[in-house]
Design an enzyme around this catalytic site. Sequence first.
Site, short mmCIF file in Angstrom:
data_model
loop_
_atom_site.label_atom_id
_atom_site.label_comp_id
_atom_site.label_asym_id
_atom_site.label_seq_id
_atom_site.Cartn_x
_atom_site.Cartn_y
_atom_site.Cartn_z
N CYS A 83 -16.46 -6.29 44.67
CA CYS A 83 -17.65 -6.23 45.53
C CYS A 83 -17.32 -6.42 47.00
O CYS A 83 -17.99 -5.88 47.86
CB CYS A 83 -18.66 -7.26 45.07
N GLU A 126 -26.49 -12.00 43.97
CA GLU A 126 -25.15 -11.68 44.51
C GLU A 126 -24.96 -10.19 44.31
O GLU A 126 -24.63 -9.74 43.22
CB GLU A 126 -24.07 -12.48 43.74
P1 NAD Z 1 -25.40 -3.42 37.59
O1 NAD Z 1 -26.39 -4.00 38.53
O2 NAD Z 1 -25.44 -1.96 37.36
O3 NAD Z 1 -25.53 -4.11 36.16
C1 NAD Z 1 -25.54 -5.51 35.97
C2 NAD Z 1 -26.21 -5.79 34.63
O4 NAD Z 1 -27.59 -5.56 34.77
C3 NAD Z 1 -25.74 -4.88 33.53
O5 NAD Z 1 -24.71 -5.52 32.80
C4 NAD Z 1 -26.97 -4.59 32.71
O6 NAD Z 1 -26.99 -5.34 31.53
C5 NAD Z 1 -28.12 -5.02 33.59
N1 NAD Z 1 -28.97 -3.88 33.92
C6 NAD Z 1 -28.60 -2.64 34.34
N2 NAD Z 1 -29.66 -1.86 34.55
C7 NAD Z 1 -30.75 -2.62 34.28
C8 NAD Z 1 -32.17 -2.39 34.29
N3 NAD Z 1 -32.67 -1.21 34.64
N4 NAD Z 1 -32.98 -3.41 33.94
C9 NAD Z 1 -32.48 -4.61 33.59
N5 NAD Z 1 -31.15 -4.87 33.53
C10 NAD Z 1 -30.31 -3.90 33.88
O7 NAD Z 1 -23.97 -3.90 38.14
P2 NAD Z 1 -22.53 -3.65 37.54
O8 NAD Z 1 -22.29 -2.18 37.41
O9 NAD Z 1 -22.31 -4.49 36.35
O10 NAD Z 1 -21.63 -4.25 38.73
C11 NAD Z 1 -21.36 -3.56 39.88
C12 NAD Z 1 -22.19 -4.03 41.05
O11 NAD Z 1 -22.11 -5.44 41.17
C13 NAD Z 1 -21.67 -3.50 42.38
O12 NAD Z 1 -22.76 -3.10 43.17
C14 NAD Z 1 -20.97 -4.69 42.99
O13 NAD Z 1 -20.90 -4.68 44.40
C15 NAD Z 1 -21.81 -5.80 42.50
N6 NAD Z 1 -21.06 -7.05 42.50
C16 NAD Z 1 -21.43 -8.05 43.34
C17 NAD Z 1 -20.69 -9.23 43.36
C18 NAD Z 1 -21.05 -10.37 44.26
O14 NAD Z 1 -20.53 -11.44 44.03
N7 NAD Z 1 -21.89 -10.18 45.25
C19 NAD Z 1 -19.61 -9.38 42.50
C20 NAD Z 1 -19.28 -8.33 41.66
C21 NAD Z 1 -20.01 -7.18 41.64
#
Ligand code: NAD
Length: 441
Positions: free
Chosen positions: A229, A195
């Site tokens: 999002c 997602e």
């Molecule tokens: P992100 O992808 O930066 O981080 C998500 C999690 O991934 C973090 O909490 C972290 O623990 C982990 N992570 C980060 N870097 C990593 C790496 N290099 N290796 C392994 N794990 C890692 O996302 P975010 O900042 O928490 O959320 C924002 C993003 O989420 C936006 O792009 C938004 O559009 C998306 N989003 C999508 C939905 C949906 O339902 N489609 C809902 C909410 C948010």
Amino acid sequence: MKNSVPTLEERKLKLERLKKVILKKEVLINKALMDDLGKSHFETYLTEVGFIIEEISFVVKNLENWAKPRRVSTPMNLFPAKSYIHPSPYGEVLIMSPWNYPFQLCIGPMIGALAAGNRVVLKPSEFAPHTARVVREVIEETYKPNEVKIVEGGVSETQELLKQKFDYIFFTGSTPVGKIVMKAAAEHLTPLTLELGGKSPCLIEESANIDLAAKRCAWGKFLNAGQTCVAPDYVLVPKKYQHDFIDRLNFHLKNFYGDSPAGSPDYPRIVNEKHFDRLEQLLIPAKIAIGGETSRENKFISPTVMKDVSWSDEVMQDEIFGPILPVIPYEDLDEALEEVAKHSKPLAFYVFSENSKKAEKIMQDMSFGGGCINDTIMHLGNPNLPFGGVGASGMGSYHGQRSFETFSHMKSVLVQKTKVDIPLRYPPYNGKLSWLKMFLR
Ligand code: NAD
């Protein structure tokens, strides 16, 4: 020890209990969301607690029906067999969630996974620590560690988790991290749902009710200070209506948040300084039509609208994920849509139009996860609509029945009788081919 699959009755009882515990801890949840994001109690109920309570009620009400083995028809050549599809749990599911709706996006997928009979390892976001703490409390009061286990932490903990073998992975977050998750899943051939995010357009078609479009757009964009999002990332508006549209945005934003949004109890804050700095850099002073006030100390950016934005501006290069709304004026609708289609497939797409044929045609022609005609975000309010992206905005979907199906392996079983044994399939085949051709054509 072999983990037995909970019965439907056990799953329903546990989900009912989850609902009770959430309602009991509502005050704590409200406080956590206020501390992490400055979210008002109303927004917290609308987009986090109430959303989850409704999802639990919907799942509990329908679970029996969804979980039934589904009988499908069987071709004549397999007579007298019957055929069934049995939804069965994958086993152990890893769910990782982001910070922007830190309660809903953690518990929401978990409801589907548990309803389908799985065990869950849940990883809340490290950037919403107060909510992560209350999620832990809710889970520990409801589930045993062998039913749901919480793992807190950041990038390194996530990387460690991803090395392990799970039976299913459900990730909500950014597109770049989605790619990392998918690579890790490939190592174990683990099926997954992604997602993700991206730039979701909002198209104002020239027949649109400009005032209502501005109002619904302003609501969808500045809910959670744009950290949604499916928020409209940018607006495409006919050039001749740009001025009117921005004027109506201004009017509604004043009604929503008053003359000074910094003092509004209903307007959230940016999650952290890193995101504040990223967003502040996207502001183009000469193009700001509304807002533009910032305070790093308070992680505050007022609802901001920029006019005459072009596709080459910095703000149009990546998902904004904050309270900045670029307005791109267009003269030719087809050209505007072609430009949208050149970019990655969005998670959401919104069209405002009084011409329903035109609006439906646009919705059919464009590729995107989900969306609305004459509204923003509200498609998520219907549990009968699967929610998910396509292409760079994700793969797979959930909510309601689709959550149950996402977390179920659909096991196909043919039940043959033993009283008759039609000899056609057995060697020697001599003289049987013409019979076979009668069946398989
Ligand atoms: P992100 O992808 O930066 O981080 C998500 C999690 O991934 C973090 O909490 C972290 O623990 C982990 N992570 C980060 N870097 C990593 C790496 N290099 N290796 C392994 N794990 C890692 O996302 P975010 O900042 O928490 O959320 C924002 C993003 O989420 C936006 O792009 C938004 O559009 C998306 N989003 C999508 C939905 C949906 O339902 N489609 C809902 C909410 C948010």
